[in-house]
Write a protein that holds these residues in place. Structure first.
Motif, PDB file in Angstrom:
ATOM      1  N   MET A   1       0.837  -1.210   0.000  1.00  0.00           N
ATOM      2  CA  MET A   1       0.000   0.000   0.000  1.00  0.00           C
ATOM      3  C   MET A   1       0.867   1.252   0.000  1.00  0.00           C
ATOM      4  SD  MET A   1      -3.006   1.225  -0.188  1.00  0.00           S
ATOM      5  CE  MET A   1      -4.036  -0.204   0.180  1.00  0.00           C
ATOM      6  N   ASP A   2       1.952   1.243   0.782  1.00  0.00           N
ATOM      7  CA  ASP A   2       2.831   2.404   0.816  1.00  0.00           C
ATOM      8  C   ASP A   2       3.493   2.638  -0.536  1.00  0.00           C
ATOM      9  OD1 ASP A   2       3.995   2.045   4.249  1.00  0.00           O
ATOM     10  OD2 ASP A   2       2.225   3.030   3.414  1.00  0.00           O
ATOM     11  N   ILE A   3       3.812   1.537  -1.253  1.00  0.00           N
ATOM     12  CA  ILE A   3       4.409   1.680  -2.579  1.00  0.00           C
ATOM     13  C   ILE A   3       3.426   2.374  -3.518  1.00  0.00           C
ATOM     14  CG2 ILE A   3       5.247   0.442  -4.605  1.00  0.00           C
ATOM     15  CD1 ILE A   3       6.357  -1.689  -2.721  1.00  0.00           C
ATOM     16  N   LEU A   4       2.167   1.962  -3.484  1.00  0.00           N
ATOM     17  CA  LEU A   4       1.151   2.584  -4.321  1.00  0.00           C
ATOM     18  C   LEU A   4       0.973   4.054  -3.957  1.00  0.00           C
ATOM     19  CD1 LEU A   4      -1.021   2.366  -6.477  1.00  0.00           C
ATOM     20  CD2 LEU A   4      -2.614   1.568  -4.701  1.00  0.00           C
ATOM     21  N   LEU A   5       0.973   4.351  -2.663  1.00  0.00           N
ATOM     22  CA  LEU A   5       0.845   5.743  -2.240  1.00  0.00           C
ATOM     23  C   LEU A   5       2.016   6.572  -2.746  1.00  0.00           C
ATOM     24  CD1 LEU A   5      -0.417   8.047  -0.616  1.00  0.00           C
ATOM     25  CD2 LEU A   5       0.779   7.177   1.411  1.00  0.00           C
ATOM     26  N   ASN A   6       3.210   6.035  -2.645  1.00  0.00           N
ATOM     27  CA  ASN A   6       4.382   6.783  -3.110  1.00  0.00           C
ATOM     28  C   ASN A   6       4.316   7.053  -4.612  1.00  0.00           C
ATOM     29  OD1 ASN A   6       5.593   7.005  -0.592  1.00  0.00           O
ATOM     30  ND2 ASN A   6       6.675   5.058  -0.795  1.00  0.00           N
ATOM     31  N   ILE A   7       3.769   6.106  -5.373  1.00  0.00           N
ATOM     32  CA  ILE A   7       3.602   6.321  -6.818  1.00  0.00           C
ATOM     33  C   ILE A   7       2.607   7.442  -7.065  1.00  0.00           C
ATOM     34  CG2 ILE A   7       2.747   5.293  -8.956  1.00  0.00           C
ATOM     35  CD1 ILE A   7       3.837   2.601  -7.948  1.00  0.00           C
ATOM     36  N   ARG A   8       1.508   7.431  -6.325  1.00  0.00           N
ATOM     37  CA  ARG A   8       0.494   8.481  -6.485  1.00  0.00           C
ATOM     38  C   ARG A   8       1.062   9.842  -6.100  1.00  0.00           C
ATOM     39  NH1 ARG A   8      -4.840   6.670  -3.472  1.00  0.00           N
ATOM     40  NH2 ARG A   8      -5.596   8.577  -4.479  1.00  0.00           N
ATOM     41  N   THR A 205      -5.160  11.504  -2.833  1.00  0.00           N
ATOM     42  CA  THR A 205      -3.732  11.385  -2.523  1.00  0.00           C
ATOM     43  C   THR A 205      -3.367  12.249  -1.330  1.00  0.00           C
ATOM     44  OG1 THR A 205      -3.272  10.969  -4.859  1.00  0.00           O
ATOM     45  CG2 THR A 205      -1.409  11.557  -3.469  1.00  0.00           C
ATOM     46  N   GLN A 208      -4.778  10.605   1.912  1.00  0.00           N
ATOM     47  CA  GLN A 208      -4.076   9.402   2.353  1.00  0.00           C
ATOM     48  C   GLN A 208      -2.668   9.726   2.841  1.00  0.00           C
ATOM     49  OE1 GLN A 208      -3.890   6.285  -0.570  1.00  0.00           O
ATOM     50  NE2 GLN A 208      -2.887   4.836   0.822  1.00  0.00           N
TER      51      GLN A 208
END
Length: 312
Positions: A1-8, A205, A208
């Motif tokens: 989830m953190d990886i996806l957040l960092n991409i966003r 974004t 979150q």
């Protein structure tokens, strides 16, 4: 989830920087900082960069310059001091000949709450003490300004300085005032979902990365949660509030205006009609002179408010 957040977050920052790049190409070009100073902070990031914008004759001035400390917007997740460069140019044109410092505070999710607040406090205290001595600034004439998340920081940072026992240093003089532009005041109530895909991406974004990881009922996140004593004793006497009409953040800002008035504060500012959140940061379409002048007139009006706060 953190990886996806960092991409966003990376996409969000790219969009902010791309938009700023387009806006900065328009004439007249906004100013670049005269120099940058790095200071330490107690935040997770551990430091903050101060972007100094100085008036003509800064190095040779015989009198001390008043100081305006500016905080940029971006939902605590994106943005940098230069997105306020046109606003800063308007401040520099003031008769008071201020030095304007844009604070490059750490961004979420890497610099989570209270990191941005701690960076803002570190900047204010350093500029009022070592910075004032080093750069011939007048610590008795300091005003804070900010847009969006930066407008929130301009309000909560003075409260944090007075309320947090970890802050060992103090200001040598009271702040002259705050001008806060379309700030977030109350995040305890969920925001309305945006009607378009880009709006949902941006707000989701931001939420979150910063707000979902912050104590929303804290006055240092939601100033609307502050007590009467905090608002009365921690904020300067003069507060300018400038929300925009077509914005979910407008009504909480207007509620704060009335609250501060009841507490005896000198509250200036008004609601800008026919304007959306962040409207002043978009590039002006070729031939749209009316929108350009609307923005310039708005900046001048708010800058006069700051100028009045800084007069001897």
């Amino acid at each position: 989830m953190d990886i996806l957040l960092n991409i966003r977050v990376a996409i969000l920052r790219f969009l902010f920087n791309y938009n700023e790049g387009l806006e900065r190409k328009q004439e007249p070009r906004p100013p670049a900082p005269s120099f940058i100073e790095s200071i330490s902070s107690s935040s997770p990031q551990g430091s903050a960069a101060l972007h100094f914008y100085t008036p003509p004759g800064f190095q040779k001035a015989k009198t001390k310059h008043p100081l305006i400390i500016d905080f940029h917007g971006g939902g605590f997740t994106a943005g940098r001091p230069s997105i306020n460069a046109r606003w800063i140019a308007t401040l520099l044109a003031s008769d008071t000949q201020p030095v304007v410092v844009g604070v490059d505070y750490g961004l979420a999710p890497g610099n989570q709450f209270p990191g941005p607040v701690q960076d803002a406090v570190a900047a204010i205290l350093w500029l009022a003490n070592e910075g004032a001595e080093k750069y011939h600034l007048d610590p008795s004439r300091i005003a804070l300004t900010g847009f969006s998340a930066g407008g929130t920081l301009a309000i909560v940072a003075p409260m944090w300085m007075r309320e947090n026992p970890d802050v060992k240093r103090t200001l040598p003089h009271l702040l002259r005032g705050i001008v806060s532009v379309y700030p977030g005041i109350d995040f305890r109530v969920p925001r309305k979902p945006a009607g378009d895909m880009l709006g949902r991406f941006l707000s989701g974004t931001w939420d979150q990365a910063y707000y979902e990881r912050s104590p929303l009922d804290s006055p240092f996140v939601s100033p609307a949660a502050a007590t009467d004593d905090q608002l009365k004793n921690d904020l300067p006497q003069r507060v300018g509030l400038y929300p925009v009409a077509d914005d979910d953040l407008c009504q909480p800002c207007e509620d704060l205006r009335e609250h501060l008035k009841r507490l005896g504060k000198d509250v200036t500012g008004d609601v800008e009609p026919r304007a959306v959140h962040g409207w002043d940061k978009y590039p002006v379409e070729e031939g749209d002179a009316a929108r350009w002048e609307k923005r310039a007139a708005w900046f001048r009006r708010m800058a006069r408010d700051v100028e009045d706060m800084l007069r001897v």
